[in-house]
Every structure is written in structure tokens, then in C-alpha cells.
Motif scaffolding. Structure first.
Motif, PDB file in Angstrom:
ATOM      1  N   ILE A   9       0.825  -1.209   0.000  1.00 21.77           N
ATOM      2  CA  ILE A   9       0.000   0.000   0.000  1.00 21.77           C
ATOM      3  C   ILE A   9       0.861   1.262   0.000  1.00 21.77           C
ATOM      4  N   ALA A  10       1.966   1.241   0.700  1.00 26.75           N
ATOM      5  CA  ALA A  10       2.836   2.427   0.784  1.00 26.75           C
ATOM      6  C   ALA A  10       3.368   2.837  -0.589  1.00 26.75           C
ATOM      7  N   LEU A  11       3.622   1.858  -1.459  1.00 24.25           N
ATOM      8  CA  LEU A  11       4.137   2.146  -2.804  1.00 24.25           C
ATOM      9  C   LEU A  11       3.042   2.097  -3.868  1.00 24.25           C
ATOM     10  N   GLU A  12       1.803   1.843  -3.460  1.00 25.05           N
ATOM     11  CA  GLU A  12       0.664   1.708  -4.367  1.00 25.05           C
ATOM     12  C   GLU A  12       0.972   0.721  -5.489  1.00 25.05           C
ATOM     13  N   ARG A  13       1.301  -0.496  -5.076  1.00 25.46           N
ATOM     14  CA  ARG A  13       1.547  -1.528  -6.071  1.00 25.46           C
ATOM     15  C   ARG A  13       1.401  -2.918  -5.444  1.00 25.46           C
ATOM     16  N   PHE A  14       1.001  -3.849  -6.274  1.00 21.05           N
ATOM     17  CA  PHE A  14       1.013  -5.254  -5.892  1.00 21.05           C
ATOM     18  C   PHE A  14       2.358  -5.809  -6.335  1.00 21.05           C
ATOM     19  N   GLU A  15       2.964  -6.592  -5.474  1.00 17.55           N
ATOM     20  CA  GLU A  15       4.278  -7.165  -5.766  1.00 17.55           C
ATOM     21  C   GLU A  15       4.185  -8.687  -5.720  1.00 17.55           C
ATOM     22  N   ILE A  16       4.906  -9.334  -6.620  1.00 18.04           N
ATOM     23  CA  ILE A  16       5.048 -10.776  -6.548  1.00 18.04           C
ATOM     24  C   ILE A  16       6.482 -11.069  -6.141  1.00 18.04           C
ATOM     25  N   THR A  17       6.611 -11.903  -5.125  1.00 20.49           N
ATOM     26  CA  THR A  17       7.944 -12.284  -4.664  1.00 20.49           C
ATOM     27  C   THR A  17       8.179 -13.755  -4.995  1.00 20.49           C
ATOM     28  N   VAL A  18       9.411 -14.060  -5.315  1.00 18.10           N
ATOM     29  CA  VAL A  18       9.856 -15.423  -5.583  1.00 18.10           C
ATOM     30  C   VAL A  18      10.994 -15.697  -4.616  1.00 18.10           C
ATOM     31  N   ASP A  19      10.798 -16.674  -3.768  1.00 17.83           N
ATOM     32  CA  ASP A  19      11.791 -16.968  -2.721  1.00 17.83           C
ATOM     33  C   ASP A  19      12.150 -15.717  -1.925  1.00 17.83           C
ATOM     34  N   GLY A  20      11.152 -14.858  -1.665  1.00 17.35           N
ATOM     35  CA  GLY A  20      11.359 -13.662  -0.856  1.00 17.35           C
ATOM     36  C   GLY A  20      11.874 -12.456  -1.613  1.00 17.35           C
ATOM     37  N   GLU A  21      12.190 -12.602  -2.891  1.00 15.06           N
ATOM     38  CA  GLU A  21      12.733 -11.509  -3.704  1.00 15.06           C
ATOM     39  C   GLU A  21      11.632 -10.958  -4.613  1.00 15.06           C
ATOM     40  N   VAL A  22      11.501  -9.621  -4.676  1.00 15.86           N
ATOM     41  CA  VAL A  22      10.497  -9.016  -5.556  1.00 15.86           C
ATOM     42  C   VAL A  22      10.876  -9.319  -7.000  1.00 15.86           C
ATOM     43  N   ALA A  23       9.967 -10.022  -7.687  1.00 13.36           N
ATOM     44  CA  ALA A  23      10.203 -10.406  -9.078  1.00 13.36           C
ATOM     45  C   ALA A  23       9.428  -9.527 -10.043  1.00 13.36           C
ATOM     46  N   GLY A  24       8.409  -8.828  -9.539  1.00 14.75           N
ATOM     47  CA  GLY A  24       7.617  -7.966 -10.400  1.00 14.75           C
ATOM     48  C   GLY A  24       6.579  -7.222  -9.592  1.00 14.75           C
ATOM     49  N   TYR A  25       5.935  -6.267 -10.261  1.00 15.89           N
ATOM     50  CA  TYR A  25       4.914  -5.464  -9.584  1.00 15.89           C
ATOM     51  C   TYR A  25       3.961  -4.877 -10.619  1.00 15.89           C
ATOM     52  N   THR A  26       2.785  -4.519 -10.152  1.00 18.78           N
ATOM     53  CA  THR A  26       1.837  -3.754 -10.951  1.00 18.78           C
ATOM     54  C   THR A  26       1.425  -2.550 -10.113  1.00 18.78           C
ATOM     55  N   GLU A  27       1.710  -1.365 -10.619  1.00 19.94           N
ATOM     56  CA  GLU A  27       1.417  -0.124  -9.914  1.00 19.94           C
ATOM     57  C   GLU A  27      -0.021   0.297 -10.176  1.00 19.94           C
ATOM     58  N   TYR A  28      -0.615   0.950  -9.192  1.00 24.49           N
ATOM     59  CA  TYR A  28      -1.996   1.401  -9.325  1.00 24.49           C
ATOM     60  C   TYR A  28      -2.185   2.753  -8.676  1.00 24.49           C
ATOM     61  N   GLN A  29      -3.305   3.360  -9.032  1.00 29.10           N
ATOM     62  CA  GLN A  29      -3.772   4.590  -8.388  1.00 29.10           C
ATOM     63  C   GLN A  29      -5.260   4.410  -8.143  1.00 29.10           C
ATOM     64  N   ASP A  30      -5.671   4.548  -6.890  1.00 29.89           N
ATOM     65  CA  ASP A  30      -7.079   4.388  -6.545  1.00 29.89           C
ATOM     66  C   ASP A  30      -7.825   5.699  -6.723  1.00 29.89           C
ATOM     67  N   THR A  31      -9.051   5.566  -7.232  1.00 26.58           N
ATOM     68  CA  THR A  31      -9.978   6.691  -7.318  1.00 26.58           C
ATOM     69  C   THR A  31     -11.142   6.356  -6.382  1.00 26.58           C
ATOM     70  N   ALA A  32     -12.215   7.078  -6.490  1.00 26.88           N
ATOM     71  CA  ALA A  32     -13.352   6.845  -5.596  1.00 26.88           C
ATOM     72  C   ALA A  32     -13.911   5.431  -5.726  1.00 26.88           C
ATOM     73  N   GLY A  33     -14.023   4.917  -6.946  1.00 26.06           N
ATOM     74  CA  GLY A  33     -14.639   3.608  -7.124  1.00 26.06           C
ATOM     75  C   GLY A  33     -13.851   2.632  -7.954  1.00 26.06           C
ATOM     76  N   GLU A  34     -12.703   3.075  -8.465  1.00 30.04           N
ATOM     77  CA  GLU A  34     -11.906   2.210  -9.329  1.00 30.04           C
ATOM     78  C   GLU A  34     -10.438   2.228  -8.937  1.00 30.04           C
ATOM     79  N   ARG A  35      -9.762   1.202  -9.366  1.00 26.93           N
ATOM     80  CA  ARG A  35      -8.313   1.127  -9.221  1.00 26.93           C
ATOM     81  C   ARG A  35      -7.724   1.142 -10.634  1.00 26.93           C
ATOM     82  N   ALA A  36      -6.949   2.169 -10.930  1.00 27.82           N
ATOM     83  CA  ALA A  36      -6.299   2.294 -12.234  1.00 27.82           C
ATOM     84  C   ALA A  36      -4.937   1.597 -12.178  1.00 27.82           C
ATOM     85  N   PHE A  37      -4.792   0.559 -12.992  1.00 20.89           N
ATOM     86  CA  PHE A  37      -3.510  -0.136 -13.101  1.00 20.89           C
ATOM     87  C   PHE A  37      -2.711   0.573 -14.177  1.00 20.89           C
ATOM     88  N   VAL A  38      -1.595   1.201 -13.782  1.00 20.35           N
ATOM     89  CA  VAL A  38      -0.877   2.094 -14.688  1.00 20.35           C
ATOM     90  C   VAL A  38       0.416   1.522 -15.246  1.00 20.35           C
TER      91      VAL A  38
END
Length: 103
Positions: A9-38
């Protein structure tokens, strides 16, 4: 290899970790009713894996559980929704039209 997807939440992104290491992420920005994946990115070392699919799927599932719609501004999220029509209902009709997605 064990994987986990979590919402940083602090970085506004979902992260996938592999063996504890961040392997990727998808950043987002929340609005009133939607989440924009940017932006979605997977480390090149993990290309050819299914991590991008798992990441986007988990992020959309979490977004749905939170009661938010999805704005797939990122091409990777657009492609995922295009091949997984069960997520299309999360995208508002006005956004589908602008993004060239099915109604």
C-alpha cells in the motif's frame, strides 16, 4: 519456487515475490470507485515464467474483493482481461470504449 503476491500500500503496487525476492509489480492509483492499473513490470530474469499472469490475476482478485472496479491503463493488464473475460465486468463501460475493449 514459492511465490507470494501482496499489496504494498505504501508504494501503491502489488508485488510478486519469488523466494522472498520481488520479481515484479503492478502499480496502481485508486480513485473513488476504481483502481487504475498504470504499469506492470516483471524482472527480465523471470521472463518466460507465469509470474506476470499470477501477479495480475491476484491484483484483480484483491481489487474485486475490495469492491473496486478496474481501469486497465497498462497494456499487460488490458491483455490479461482480454483473455480472461470473467474480469471484464470490473471495467466500466466508458473505459472499455476508450481502451478498445469489448462491451
Amino acid at each position: 519456487m514459492p511465490t507470494e503476491v501482496r499489496n504494498n500500500i505504501a508504494l501503491e503496487r502489488f508485488e510478486i515475490t519469488v523466494d522472498g525476492e520481488v520479481a515484479g509489480y503492478t502499480e496502481y492509483q485508486d480513485t473513488a470507485g476504481e483502481r487504475a492499473f498504470v504499469h506492470t513490470e516483471v524482472d527480465p530474469r523471470f521472463d518466460g515464467s507465469d509470474y506476470a499472469r499470477a501477479l495480475v490475476e491476484s491484483a484483480l482478485d484483491a481489487t474485486r474483493r475490495e469492491g473496486l472496479g478496474a481501469l486497465p491503463m497498462c497494456r499487460q493488464v488490458q491483455r490479461f482481461i482480454g483473455t480472461h473475460p470473467q474480469y471484464l465486468s470490473m471495467v466500466p463501460h466508458w473505459a472499455r470504449d476508450r481502451l478498445g475493449m469489448p462491451q
